[in-house]
Design a protein around this motif. Structure first.
Motif, PDB file in Angstrom:
ATOM      1  N   THR A 163       0.843  -1.200   0.000  1.00 39.95           N
ATOM      2  CA  THR A 163       0.000   0.000   0.000  1.00 39.95           C
ATOM      3  C   THR A 163       0.879   1.250   0.000  1.00 39.95           C
ATOM      4  O   THR A 163       0.594   2.228  -0.700  1.00 39.95           O
ATOM      5  N   ASP A 174      -7.080  -1.161  -3.092  1.00 43.74           N
ATOM      6  CA  ASP A 174      -6.295  -1.739  -2.002  1.00 43.74           C
ATOM      7  C   ASP A 174      -7.031  -2.971  -1.470  1.00 43.74           C
ATOM      8  O   ASP A 174      -8.254  -2.930  -1.299  1.00 43.74           O
ATOM      9  N   THR A 188      -3.629  -4.062  -4.883  1.00 42.94           N
ATOM     10  CA  THR A 188      -2.732  -4.726  -3.929  1.00 42.94           C
ATOM     11  C   THR A 188      -3.459  -5.903  -3.283  1.00 42.94           C
ATOM     12  O   THR A 188      -4.682  -5.877  -3.123  1.00 42.94           O
TER      13      THR A 188
HETATM   14 MG   LIG Z   1      -1.971  -2.950   2.255  1.00 44.64          MG
END
Ligand SMILES: [Mg+2]
Ligand SMILES: Nc1ncnc2c1ncn2[C@@H]1O[C@H](COP(=O)(O)OP(=O)(O)OP(=O)(O)O)[C@@H](O)[C@H]1O
Length: 305
Positions: free
Chosen positions: A83, A144, A188
């Motif tokens: 992140t 994310d 991610t």
């Molecule tokens: Mg993360």
């Protein structure tokens, strides 16, 4: 930002990444200012792979038949800095603030609202592309923890009407970006194995980069970054040996290393105590080594695509 010729105007540092004889030290300094340690060569490689085609003029890209990468997946174990990298890339590129959406937030929305939310994420880029064409700003959308919205379809019994529809909507939007040259998706996950393969195909989120835990040199650089401000203020005890701590923290994530200096609160007195607690921490590590260290292979802790 995109210049007159439709190229990304990045920070000087990023432009220089693409030149021969690139000065790694200058990127490292830029990353240190963003509080990122031990990732200079990984980030250099990520930017080259992901944005290389956008750093040449559109005419050259056409002549060389270069295709823009539309999306990149950063995957790897928890706390490895995925992140952090996703958010920092926009700063390094001097791009617009990214739109950040956390997968779990989307799945918690009501039926229908999740799909609308996903569609809305692409609105601004579509408008800009219509208005400015090849001179549109680059829009970065960060998904994310994409595993919560991009799970293999049909995997969970009875989930079709929510989870699978979200994946379908995401695929539709990503396919729609074929005409949009101004979108870049960064996803991610620490569960790449759960993701629907259709999302990860060519032309979609096609560039896959593993972010692993740091080796000793990386750990030392993370510790350096995290204690930088103390050193500047002469608050770090002289006998705190960061190299030694790095040597003894095999298998620690970037997050675990970054949290060491936060063992105490942030007022000045506490700061002074923290310096001591770091020294004590050395003893703690000796007393309680990580259970899974035996399986950790430092050679594997490097970029792989
Ligand atoms: Mg993360
Ligand atoms: N290379 C690094 N340099 C400095 N700090 C780091 C580094 N890697 C991780 N950290 C610290 O750890 C925190 C957590 O990292 P991050 O959220 O990026 O991990 P992650 O890989 O996304 O984890 P998860 O899979 O659990 O989402 C960061 O906010 C930062 O404070």
């Amino acid at each position: 930002m995109i210049d007159q010729r439709g190229q990304i105007i990045g920070a000087k540092i990023i432009k220089s990444i693409f030149r021969d004889g690139f000065d790694m030290n200058s990127l490292e300094q830029e990353l240190i200012s963003l509080n990122i340690g031990g990732m200079t060569s990984q980030i250099r490689e990520i930017i080259r792979l992901a944005f290389g085609s956008r750093m040449v003029s559109p005419a050259t890209a056409k002549r060389l038949n270069l295709k823009h990468i539309k999306g990149m997946l950063l995957y790897g174990p928890p706390g490895s800095g995925k992140t952090l990298i996703a958010r920092s890339i926009c700063k390094l590129l001097n791009a617009k603030e990214p739109l950040i959406v956390r997968g779990p937030e989307i799945t918690q929305e009501l039926y229908g609202a999740s799909e609308r939310h996903i569609r809305a994420l692409f609105d601004a880029a579509e408008k800009d592309e219509k208005q400015y064409g090849s001179k549109s700003d680059l829009h970065v959308i960060i998904f994310d923890e994409i595993d919560s919205i991009g799970k293999k379809r049909g995997a969970a019994a009875g989930s079709f009407h929510h989870d699978d529809k979200i994946v379908n909507q995401l695929l539709t939007m990503i396919d729609g970006t074929t005409e949009l040259n101004n979108i870049f998706i960064i996803a991610t996950t620490n569960r790449k194995d759960l993701l629907d393969e259709a999302l990860l195909r060519d032309g979609r989120i096609e560039l896959h980069i593993k972010i692993d835990y740091p080796d000793e040199q990386g750990r030392k650089q993370i510790l350096d970054v995290c204690t930088r401000k103390w050193k500047q203020a002469s608050l770090l005890d002289i006998d705190v040996d960061l190299q030694e701590i790095a040597r003894r923290t095999i298998g620690y994530s970037g997050a675990a290393l970054a949290s060491l200096p936060q063992l105490s609160s942030t007022d000045i007195l506490e700061f002074l105590k923290v310096a001591h607690s770091l020294a004590k921490f050395k003893k703690k590590i000796e007393a309680h080594p990580l259970a899974d260290l035996a399986s950790f292979d430092e050679d594997k802790a490097k970029l792989s695509c």
